[in-house]
Write an enzyme that holds these catalytic residues in place. Structure first.
Site, PDB file in Angstrom:
ATOM      1  N   GLY A 248      21.859  90.084  42.328  1.00  0.00           N
ATOM      2  CA  GLY A 248      21.290  91.300  41.741  1.00  0.00           C
ATOM      3  C   GLY A 248      20.355  90.967  40.604  1.00  0.00           C
TER       4      GLY A 248
ATOM      5  CG  ASP B 191      16.358  96.145  31.033  1.00  0.00           C
ATOM      6  OD1 ASP B 191      15.217  96.079  31.544  1.00  0.00           O
ATOM      7  OD2 ASP B 191      16.567  96.648  29.909  1.00  0.00           O
ATOM      8  CB  ILE B 192      18.068  90.998  29.855  1.00  0.00           C
ATOM      9  CG1 ILE B 192      19.551  90.880  30.221  1.00  0.00           C
ATOM     10  CG2 ILE B 192      17.837  92.188  28.929  1.00  0.00           C
ATOM     11  CD1 ILE B 192      20.450  90.644  29.031  1.00  0.00           C
TER      12      ILE B 192
ATOM     13  CG  ASP C  46      25.128 100.108  31.192  1.00  0.00           C
ATOM     14  OD1 ASP C  46      24.830 101.224  31.684  1.00  0.00           O
ATOM     15  OD2 ASP C  46      24.649  99.035  31.598  1.00  0.00           O
TER      16      ASP C  46
END
Length: 934
Positions: free
Chosen positions: A545, A548-549, A663
């Site tokens: 996967g 974002d970072i 999150d």
């Protein structure tokens, strides 16, 4: 003077002065007499007071009890009142003369003294002869039973002390009356002699009995020799200073007071009756030769450990005179011989034990005590505490120097030395009795330590730690221990983790709940072999996967079958987009975590400007993918409860560490190979301070919160009593019993608890570690899971995790989020303005709906869990019957399918294209693996 019944007289003589004529007695004994009448009269005038005082002390301190045959009288008359009176006889002259004619009967030495005391000394001599004759006759009668075991040593010592009767003493002599239960005092006077010649001298006698060979007189400064000491128990006795009046032992210019305890008699105290001689070994205390202080020998411990004594190792007693020099004067010491009546012979059952005892005693204060100087190493004399006889030093310096101080015993100013002979091993020389240990203690304490060693090698001794004395002024500890190699499995009281094991444990970041994982050893092996771990040591098998970072890959450690999930982050990309702090925060959080439902960080490294985090791989995918596989794309309620319960524990742990997750969504919840979950992705987490506290439940008495919720309750039932822990606690996810089943089952003891006890069990203190003071204004998270306070920009705290927890439970049960709109803007508006609604299908229990309502309250201060955190949520009826402590033992709803890369290189080689196609390109493999971040 001849010895009799427990006492001996020690007198001084001046060498090279007047030589008295000697002649032989009937049995070969040397007898000394006066050379002239004038010499006797002169000595009478000069020593009249001193001699009378010593004789008075002798007859007052020693009183022989009448024996079973009535051969000894019960008392003596005072010398001052009846100096010329004849001695009382208990036997007729004919019997006494007949007993003297018996062959081999020893008799006491004749000595010529002053004319005034001839009758008293004659009486003493006659009594000694009668007693010796009686014991010789009894000795011959006991030879027929020589094959039977010896009389128990405890009975012998007890009989020895019982011969001393209770008799009041005068204040002038300072003798302490005898008490059978507490001990007895025996006085041994030492008469100092001036420069003038002495006329009253005593010479020891020699019994030439072939059955009891006596060694020649020793010139080493001692009179008793102990030989063949093996496998015997030693003691440490600490002497204490005292100035209290009592029986004293005159030695040159000083007095030493020694108190004896008759309860000391035990198999470890070896005394043997051989031809009217008592052999006593071991319990010795060093006696200073140049000291003017008083010393108290404290009472011995009654429970002394015993040890076996071999017949061939029995020592012989030396009956030899001892000549020593004290203060420039020559002292001749005469040892005593104690006749003993016949005792019934018993078997001695001996056990070996190791015992450490600490006892306290009452002594005078420091103002009354005197400081004892150090002993002179040249005059190392040992005094037996039981018989007050000088003993030969039998300590052999065959032990390590760190434990040996047998030849130079020293006494500190605040404590007295105590001599201890260590136990000899079974296979060692029988003449070796170990070395002497010198230990110290405070003035008001006594430490008695007994050690017995029965091992044949040096590695079987074990570790021994001595207890610290209870006196608060004492700060010394005695600790005896061996190397860990010699005493494997033995743990001392001050056990600590070795530095080597500590470094090996934490060098690779080992975690307790993953300590048995073979992946730790694989990582450690690579680090040891190559010095460091890098990306070159992994084979990237698959892209799992993109976030974002960074991007997550499935990787295999080269040379092993261990699979890992590696999160790769480009440092230049993070710096360009100002996301380096998020990556740094995630690394720091992963280092802190140690929980079964949170990821384990195996290693981290930087390779070619890429920061890599090596974590465990979860082959089950995430809950989003797993939910898509379910019928109706939603989980059954039991399965949903299983997953959210483990998520709740993970959030509780994070909040306890001061970490707000922020999150929570199904994509960040991975499924392990065992079916349990793992919370991942901490780049959006917030670290804050937390103050754990203990709180009590505020549920009303007499109400059972587990039974409050039901089909008739309204939606406004979020009250404090609804969040109380249920009364019954059963195993994880056990089926509930219906009312009919409960009526048919037999009552148990727990069912009879009173309502008060049930209320107390529910009101026990609970640990609350909720970061309620944390505030943040960041706009982070996923649109559908954002809390209203984040969208409004009013600042948020830990309550946002309980909002997202409610949204997650809603999605797992209904297959969708509660406020999803056509686009992100509508979704955000629905979160702030729209009321919570439940679909008609699937059917969900009221307890689940009630929990969701409590979690999705738009005001964070009224939200369930905002005040006490997970404690409030765990008490909700939705989790009734769940054993939180054993939740890892519960059977997961579903186990992940077999993963093709789990077989290692063999499975990869069978894939299309062979081993050359094992390394996959970085491309998207599905929308469900993408991390949707706002």
């Amino acid at each position: 003077m001849g010895s009799f019944a427990g006492a001996c007289e020690i007198v001084e003589e001046k060498d090279d002065e007047v030589r008295l004529p000697k002649h032989s007695g009937r049995y070969g004994k040397s007898v000394m007499g006066s050379s002239s009448k004038d010499l006797v009269e002169r000595k009478q005038r000069e020593y009249h007071g001193s001699l009378e005082y010593d004789i008075d002390m002798l007859f007052q301190s020693i009183s022989v009890k009448p024996s079973t045959t009535r051969l000894m009288s019960s008392s003596f008359h005072h010398h001052e009142t009846s100096a010329s009176a004849g001695p009382s006889r208990t036997t007729s002259p004919s019997k006494r003369i007949a007993s003297m004619k018996k062959p081999g009967t020893p008799q006491s030495p004749r000595f010529v003294g002053l004319s005034d005391s001839v009758s008293l000394k004659q009486a003493l001599r006659d009594r000694c002869i009668s007693k010796a004759s009686e014991m010789a006759a009894q000795k011959r009668l006991s030879k027929s039973a020589a094959a039977s075991p010896r009389v128990s040593e405890a009975d012998r010592i007890k009989s020895l002390y019982n011969q001393v009767s209770n008799e009041s003493t005068s204040s002038r002599s300072g003798l302490v009356p005898v008490d059978k239960g507490k001990g007895s005092l025996v006085e041994i006077p030492l008469m100092p002699v001036n420069d003038k010649p002495s006329s009253s001298k005593s010479v020891p006698q020699r019994f030439e009995d072939p059955s009891n060979p006596i060694s020649e007189p020793s010139q080493a400064g001692t009179s008793f020799g102990l030989q063949g000491v093996g496998n015997q128990t030693r003691e440490i006795k600490l002497l204490h200073r005292s100035n209290k009046p009592g029986s004293c032992l005159s030695s040159g210019s000083g007095d030493y007071e020694i108190e004896l305890d008759e309860n000391v008699a035990s198999p470890s105290t070896h005394a043997f009756v051989e031809d009217d001689v008592i052999e006593i070994d071991k319990h010795v205390t060093s006696l200073p030769s140049h000291s003017s202080k008083k010393v108290n020998a404290t009472e011995l411990d009654k429970n002394i450990s015993s040890s076996a004594v071999d017949s061939e190792q029995k020592g012989k007693l030396d009956d030899a005179p001892n000549s020593g020099t004290e203060n420039g004067k020559t002292v001749r010491k005469v040892t005593r011989m104690i006749p003993r009546p016949k005792q019934p012979k018993k078997k001695i059952l001996l056990k070996k034990k190791l015992k450490i005892g600490v006892v306290s005693a009452t002594y005078p204060t420091k103002d009354d005590e005197e400081i004892v100087p150090s002993l002179d190493s040249s005059a190392n004399q040992l005094l037996c505490q039981r018989c007050h006889c000088s003993l030969k030093s039998t300590s052999i310096d065959d032990n390590p120097p760190s434990y040996t101080s047998s030849h130079n015993p020293k006494i500190c100013t605040d404590s007295l030395s105590s001599v201890s002979n260590k136990e000899a091993h079974q296979g060692s020389d029988e003449n070796s009795s170990g070395s002497c240990n010198v230990s110290q203690s405070s003035e008001a304490d006594i430490v008695i330590m007994k050690q017995d060693v029965s091992s044949s090698n040096n590695s079987g001794i074990g570790a021994m730690v001595e207890k610290e004395t209870e006196n608060p002024t004492s700060s010394e500890k005695f600790e005896f221990s061996l190397s860990s190699k010699d005493s494997l499995g033995d743990y001392s009281r001050s056990t600590s983790i070795s530095e080597e094991s500590n470094l090996s444990r934490f060098s690779c970041g080992n975690k307790p709940h993953m300590s048995m994982d073979v992946r730790w050893e694989a990582i450690k092996h690579i680090k040891v072999q190559y010095g460091s771990l890098g990306l070159r040591h992994f084979n990237l098998l698959k892209k799992l996967g993109c976030g974002d970072i960074g991007t997550v890959y499935l990787a295999e450690l080269i040379g092993t079958n261990c699979l890992f999930a590696i999160k790769v982050m480009d440092n230049e990309f993070l710096a360009r987009r100002k996301k380096s702090p998020r990556a740094q925060a995630e690394r720091e959080i992963l280092k802190m975590l140690d929980h079964p439902f949170l990821p384990t960080l195996y290693a981290q490294f930087t390779s070619d400007n890429l920061s890599c985090l090596v974590m465990e791989y979860c082959p089950g995918g995430d809950l989003h993918v797993l939910r898509q596989k379910q019928l109706g794309r939603c989980f059954p309620e039991p399965a949903a409860r299983f997953y959210v319960a483990e998520i709740l524990l993970a959030l509780e742990y994070l909040h306890m560490l001061g970490i707000i997750y922020r999150d929570l969504k199904p994509e960040n919840i991975l499924v392990r190979e065992d079916g349990h979950i793992m919370l991942t992705d901490f780049d959006l987490s917030l670290r804050c301070a937390v103050n754990p506290t203990l709180v009590r439940s505020n549920s009303p008495p007499g109400k059972d919160p587990a039974r409050i919720s039901g089909p008739y309750n309204t939606s406004n039932c979020i009250q404090p009593f609804c969040i109380t822990e249920p009364s019954c606690q059963v195993s994880c996810f056990s089926p509930r019993l219906s009312s009919n089943q409960q009526q048919g089952r037999k009552p148990k003891r727990g069912d009879h608890l009173s309502k008060t006890q049930q209320h107390l069990s529910r009101s026990l203190p609970q640990l609350v570690a909720e970061p309620t003071e944390a505030r943040s204004n960041s706009f982070v998270g996923t649109h559908e899971y954002l809390a209203p306070e984040i969208i409004k920009g009013e600042g948020h705290g830990a309550a946002v995790d309980w909002w997202t927890f409610g949204v997650l439970l809603y999605e797992l049960l209904y297959g969708k989020t509660p406020f999803k709109g056509y686009n992100n803007d509508e979704t955000l508006a629905n979160v702030v303005l729209q009321n919570l609604k439940f679909p008609d299908s699937p059917l969900v229990s009221f307890q689940a709906k009630d929990l969701i309502r409590g979690l999705l309250v738009k005001e964070p201060e009224n939200r369930l869990g905002s005040e006490k955190g997970s404690v409030e949520i765990k008490r909700h009826p939705f989790f009734e019957g769940l054993n939180w402590a054993l939740i890892r033992c519960a059977i997961p709803p579903e186990l992940p399918d077999f993963y093709e890369y789990g077989g290692g290189p063999e499975a990869a080689a069978d894939s299309p294209g062979g081993s050359n196609n094992r390394y996959l390109e970085c491309k998207a493999i599905g929308d469900h693996l993408e991390f949707e971040l706002f």
